[in-house]
Design an enzyme around this catalytic site. Structure first.
Site, PDB file in Angstrom:
ATOM      1  N   TYR A   1       4.358  22.784  15.325  1.00 60.55           N
ATOM      2  CA  TYR A   1       5.095  22.174  14.215  1.00 60.55           C
ATOM      3  C   TYR A   1       4.335  22.338  12.897  1.00 60.55           C
ATOM      4  O   TYR A   1       3.140  22.079  12.798  1.00 60.55           O
ATOM      5  CB  TYR A   1       5.330  20.680  14.465  1.00 60.55           C
ATOM      6  CG  TYR A   1       5.956  19.984  13.276  1.00 60.55           C
ATOM      7  CD1 TYR A   1       7.308  20.158  12.994  1.00 60.55           C
ATOM      8  CD2 TYR A   1       5.188  19.197  12.409  1.00 60.55           C
ATOM      9  CE1 TYR A   1       7.889  19.550  11.887  1.00 60.55           C
ATOM     10  CE2 TYR A   1       5.757  18.592  11.306  1.00 60.55           C
ATOM     11  CZ  TYR A   1       7.105  18.774  11.044  1.00 60.55           C
ATOM     12  OH  TYR A   1       7.683  18.191   9.948  1.00 60.55           O
TER      13      TYR A   1
ATOM     14  N   HIS B   1      10.015  19.809  -1.968  1.00 65.45           N
ATOM     15  CA  HIS B   1       9.670  18.396  -1.873  1.00 65.45           C
ATOM     16  C   HIS B   1       9.231  17.808  -3.212  1.00 65.45           C
ATOM     17  O   HIS B   1       9.089  16.585  -3.326  1.00 65.45           O
ATOM     18  CB  HIS B   1       8.557  18.194  -0.836  1.00 65.45           C
ATOM     19  CG  HIS B   1       9.045  18.302   0.581  1.00 65.45           C
ATOM     20  ND1 HIS B   1       9.777  19.370   1.045  1.00 65.45           N
ATOM     21  CD2 HIS B   1       8.900  17.474   1.644  1.00 65.45           C
ATOM     22  CE1 HIS B   1      10.063  19.195   2.325  1.00 65.45           C
ATOM     23  NE2 HIS B   1       9.546  18.048   2.712  1.00 65.45           N
TER      24      HIS B   1
ATOM     25  N   ASN C   1       1.538  15.625   3.535  1.00 63.68           N
ATOM     26  CA  ASN C   1       1.829  14.686   4.613  1.00 63.68           C
ATOM     27  C   ASN C   1       0.698  13.669   4.702  1.00 63.68           C
ATOM     28  O   ASN C   1      -0.259  13.819   5.451  1.00 63.68           O
ATOM     29  CB  ASN C   1       1.948  15.457   5.943  1.00 63.68           C
ATOM     30  CG  ASN C   1       2.979  14.825   6.853  1.00 63.68           C
ATOM     31  OD1 ASN C   1       3.250  13.640   6.758  1.00 63.68           O
ATOM     32  ND2 ASN C   1       3.548  15.636   7.738  1.00 63.68           N
TER      33      ASN C   1
ATOM     34  N   TYR D   1      -2.093 -30.717 -10.373  1.00 65.69           N
ATOM     35  CA  TYR D   1      -2.501 -29.710  -9.387  1.00 65.69           C
ATOM     36  C   TYR D   1      -2.987 -28.406 -10.026  1.00 65.69           C
ATOM     37  O   TYR D   1      -3.887 -27.751  -9.512  1.00 65.69           O
ATOM     38  CB  TYR D   1      -1.326 -29.379  -8.458  1.00 65.69           C
ATOM     39  CG  TYR D   1      -0.922 -30.478  -7.514  1.00 65.69           C
ATOM     40  CD1 TYR D   1      -1.577 -31.701  -7.482  1.00 65.69           C
ATOM     41  CD2 TYR D   1       0.142 -30.293  -6.637  1.00 65.69           C
ATOM     42  CE1 TYR D   1      -1.201 -32.706  -6.618  1.00 65.69           C
ATOM     43  CE2 TYR D   1       0.534 -31.288  -5.762  1.00 65.69           C
ATOM     44  CZ  TYR D   1      -0.128 -32.502  -5.763  1.00 65.69           C
ATOM     45  OH  TYR D   1       0.259 -33.489  -4.905  1.00 65.69           O
TER      46      TYR D   1
ATOM     47  N   ARG E   1      -6.581 -29.353 -10.776  1.00 72.60           N
ATOM     48  CA  ARG E   1      -7.353 -29.856  -9.651  1.00 72.60           C
ATOM     49  C   ARG E   1      -7.425 -28.865  -8.499  1.00 72.60           C
ATOM     50  O   ARG E   1      -8.411 -28.810  -7.753  1.00 72.60           O
ATOM     51  CB  ARG E   1      -6.704 -31.164  -9.161  1.00 72.60           C
ATOM     52  CG  ARG E   1      -7.594 -31.987  -8.287  1.00 72.60           C
ATOM     53  CD  ARG E   1      -6.938 -33.221  -7.680  1.00 72.60           C
ATOM     54  NE  ARG E   1      -5.693 -33.651  -8.252  1.00 72.60           N
ATOM     55  CZ  ARG E   1      -4.770 -34.339  -7.569  1.00 72.60           C
ATOM     56  NH1 ARG E   1      -4.980 -34.637  -6.297  1.00 72.60           N
ATOM     57  NH2 ARG E   1      -3.658 -34.732  -8.143  1.00 72.60           N
TER      58      ARG E   1
ATOM     59  N   GLU F   1      13.513  11.026  11.103  1.00 72.94           N
ATOM     60  CA  GLU F   1      12.549  10.073  10.546  1.00 72.94           C
ATOM     61  C   GLU F   1      13.280   8.753  10.334  1.00 72.94           C
ATOM     62  O   GLU F   1      13.746   8.437   9.249  1.00 72.94           O
ATOM     63  CB  GLU F   1      11.966  10.648   9.257  1.00 72.94           C
ATOM     64  CG  GLU F   1      11.235  11.968   9.531  1.00 72.94           C
ATOM     65  CD  GLU F   1      10.940  12.794   8.300  1.00 72.94           C
ATOM     66  OE1 GLU F   1      11.202  12.311   7.172  1.00 72.94           O
ATOM     67  OE2 GLU F   1      10.462  13.935   8.447  1.00 72.94           O
TER      68      GLU F   1
END
Length: 495
Positions: free
Chosen positions: A52, A82, A194, A277, A280, A411
Site C-alpha cells: 500500500y 491533496h 500521512n 469565589y 478566594r 476511512e
C-alpha cells in the site's frame, strides 16, 4: 543548535528551534537508520511486492496496482491532489513547527524516505522558509493530509512560502536561499502527508502560550487582589494541603510569594469575612487549569517523537505494515481537554474584571472612571471580556466527538483533532485578551489604592505594564490599549 534523534525532542527544544530560531541538525547515525528503511522500500519496488502506498493507489484506491514506471508520478499526484486546504494560513510559527515535527518523525527510520528529503526540510527550517499552509481541510485521519500536502509543496519548489517576512513563491525563495528542489520517489509523498503534525504543531504552540498565560494570570490576579483589598488568609498553605492537588498547592504558594510584602491585602475579618469565589478560589481554578496543561504537555511530548505515517517500514524484518498511527484521537482528546482549562482561566478572570469595575461590588470609583457619568471608564472593557468568554464557551464544544466518513467509507472514523487544536489556539488568544483587560483594570485599581503600598513583585509588573498602557485619566479609544497589552503579554515572561 538542537540535535534531532527522532526520539528525544522536548517542548522546550521546540521552543528553542521555532521561536528562538536555533538551528536543527540530524544526529550522527540517524542517516544510516533512515537509509536502511529506504533500502527496504527500494527492494520491495524491485521485487514487485504489492505494498500500500508504494505501488498502489490511496484510500479506496488501495486495490489499484500502479506500474513501476509511474511510481514517481503517483507520489507527485498525491501531493497535488491533496493540497486542497482552504481558509487563512497558519502562522509562520505554526508552519515552522510543522516542518520541524514532520522531519523529526521521518528521522525514526520507519517511513521509507531518503535522507535527502529530511535534509531538505531542515534546510527550509534553518533558512526561515516557511510553507503557506491553509488552516482548514483536515479530518485528523488519515492524519493531516491537506495541511501536510501544502507543507510538502515547497520541498519540490512548488506552492507558496513566507520568507523574510513576506509571502513568496516557493521556487523564488528556494532560488534566493540556494536550495535545490527535490523530486519525490516511491513512498515519499505518502510519508510526507500521512501524519498528525498539523494538529500537533498547533497543540505545541498553544501549550507553550498557555503556560506563559497561566503564569501571567497568577501575577495579574495577585494585583487584582491588591486592588480589591483581597483576603490573603484564603491562600494559607494548610488550606490547600488538605485538598491535596499539587497544582493548587503550587498556585497558592506562588500567590503568597507574590504578595508577601503587600500592604494592600487584608486579613480575614478586617474588612469582610470572606471574598467572592473569583478571588478566594484562584488556586483551585488556576490549579485545575494547570492540571489540564500538564496532561496535554505529556501527550504532546509523546506525539512529537512518534511515527505517525502509514504503512510503517520495518527494515529488520523486511516488512511494510499498514496500521493506524495517523489517527489523531490522542491529540484530539487532549486539545479538547485543554480548551476547558483555557475557558476557565478566562471565565474567572472576567469575573474579577466585573468586581473591579462594578461599584456595587467594591469601593472604587464606578467603572474605574476618573469622572463617572461624563466618562464611562472601563465599563465597556468588561463587555468585551464577557463577549470573549462567551465566544470561548461555544468553541469549547469538543470537536473530537464528531466524525464524518471519507474515502468511500474506507476511512470511516476520524478524529477532527486539527479542528480541536485550532479552536484551542483561538480560545487562547481570546483568553489572553481577557487577561489583558484584567491587567488594565487591576492597574487602575491599585493606582487608586496607592502603588507605593503594592508588593514588590506586583509593583514590578505594574512598572513594566504601565509603559504599555497609561493610567486612565479620561475616556479614550480603549481598543488600542487592549491590543497593546495583549501584544505585550505575548512577549512578557514572568520573572
Amino acid at each position: 543548535m538542537v540535535i534531532l534523534t527522532g526520539e528525544t525532542l522536548t517542548l522546550d527544544e521546540v521552543k528553542r528551534i521555532v521561536m528562538d530560531r536555533e538551528s536543527a541538525e540530524l544526529s550522527k547515525g540517524t542517516e544510516n537508520t533512515v537509509s536502511k528503511s529506504r533500502e527496504t522500500v527500494e527492494a520491495m519496488v524491485s521485487e514487485k511486492e504489492t505494498v500500500y502506498g508504494i505501488n498502489t493507489g490511496f484510500g479506496k484506491f488501495s486495490d489499484v496496482i500502479i506500474d513501476e514506471a509511474d511510481l514517481e508520478t503517483l507520489q507527485l499526484n498525491l501531493i497535488h491532489s491533496h493540497a486542497c486546504g482552504v481558509g487563512e494560513p497558519f502562522s509562520e510559527t505554526i508552519s515552522r513547527t510543522m516542518l520541524l515535527l514532520r522531519a523529526n518523525a521521518l528521522i525514526r527510520g520507519h517511513s521509507g524516505v531518503r535522507p535527502i528529503l529530511i535534509r531538505q526540510m531542515l534546510a527550509l527550517l534553518n533558512a526561515g522558509i516557511h510553507p503557506v499552509v491553509p488552516q482548514q481541510g483536515s479530518l485528523g485521519a488519515s492524519g493531516d493530509l491537506a495541511p501536510l500536502a501544502h507543507l510538502a509543496l515547497p520541498l519540490l519548489g512548488e506552492g507558496d512560502v513566507f520568507y523574510q517576512g513576506k509571502p513568496l513563491a516557493a521556487s523564488d525563495a528556494l532560488r534566493d536561499a540556494s536550495i535545490e528542489p527535490v523530486t519525490l520517489q516511491a513512498k515519499e509523498g505518502l510519508a510526507l502527508i500521512n501524519g498528525t503534525q498539523a494538529m500537533t504543531a498547533v497543540g505545541v504552540v498553544t501549550c507553550l502560550e498557555m503556560e506563559r498565560l497561566l503564569n501571567q494570570s497568577e501575577q495579574i490576579a495577585s494585583m487584582t487582589l491588591e486592588g480589591l483589598h483581597g483576603i490573603i488568609d484564603a491562600f494559607a498553605p494548610d488550606v490547600h494541603r488538605l485538598r491535596g492537588h499539587q497544582e493548587q498547592v503550587d498556585v497558592a504558594a506562588r500567590i503568597r510569594s507574590l504578595l508577601q510584602d503587600s500592604r494592600l491585602t487584608t486579613r480575614q475579618g478586617e474588612k469582610r469575612v470572606q471574598d467572592a469565589y473569583s478571588l478566594r478560589c484562584i488556586p483551585q481554578v488556576l490549579g485545575a487549569s494547570w492540571q489540564t496543561l500538564n496532561y496535554v504537555r505529556e501527550k504532546l511530548e509523546i506525539e512529537i517523537n512518534a511515527v505517525t505515517d502509514n504503512p510503517l517500514i520495518f527494515p529488520e524484518t523486511n516488512q511494510a505494515i499498514s496500521g493506524g498511527n495517523f489517527h489523531g484521537e490522542p491529540i484530539a482528546l487532549a486539545m479538547d481537554f485543554l480548551k476547558l482549562g483555557i475557558a476557565e482561566t478566562a471565565n474567572i478572570a472576567e469575573r474579577r474584571i466585573e468586581r473591579l469595575v462594578n461599584p456595587q461590588l467594591n469601593d472604587l470609583p464606578p467603572f474605574l472612571s476618573p469622572n463617572p457619568g461624563l466618562e464611562s471608564g472601563a465599563m465597556i472593557m468588561q463587555y468585551t471580556a464577557a463577549s470573549l468568554v462567551s465566544e470561548n464557551k461555544t468553541l469549547a464544544h469538543p470537536a473530537s466527538v464528531d466524525s464524518i466518513p471519507s474515502s468511500a467509507n474506507q476511512e470511516d472514523h476520524v478524529s477532527m483533532g486539527t479542528i480541536a487544536a485550532r479552536h484551542a489556539h483561538t480560545m487562547l488568544g481570546n483568553a489572553r485578551r481577557v487577561v489583558a483587560i484584567e491587567l488594565i483594570c487591576a492597574m487602575q485599581a491599585v493606582t487608586h489604592r496607592g502603588v507605593d503600598q503594592m508588593a514588590s513583585q506586583t509593583r514590578e509588573l505594574y512598572k513594566h505594564a504601565r509603559k504599555m498602557v497609561p493610567s486612565i485619566s479620561a475616556d479614550r479609544i480603549f481598543a488600542r490599549d487592549i491590543e497593546a497589552m495583549e501584544n505585550w503579554l505575548m512577549r512578557y515572561s514572568v520573572g
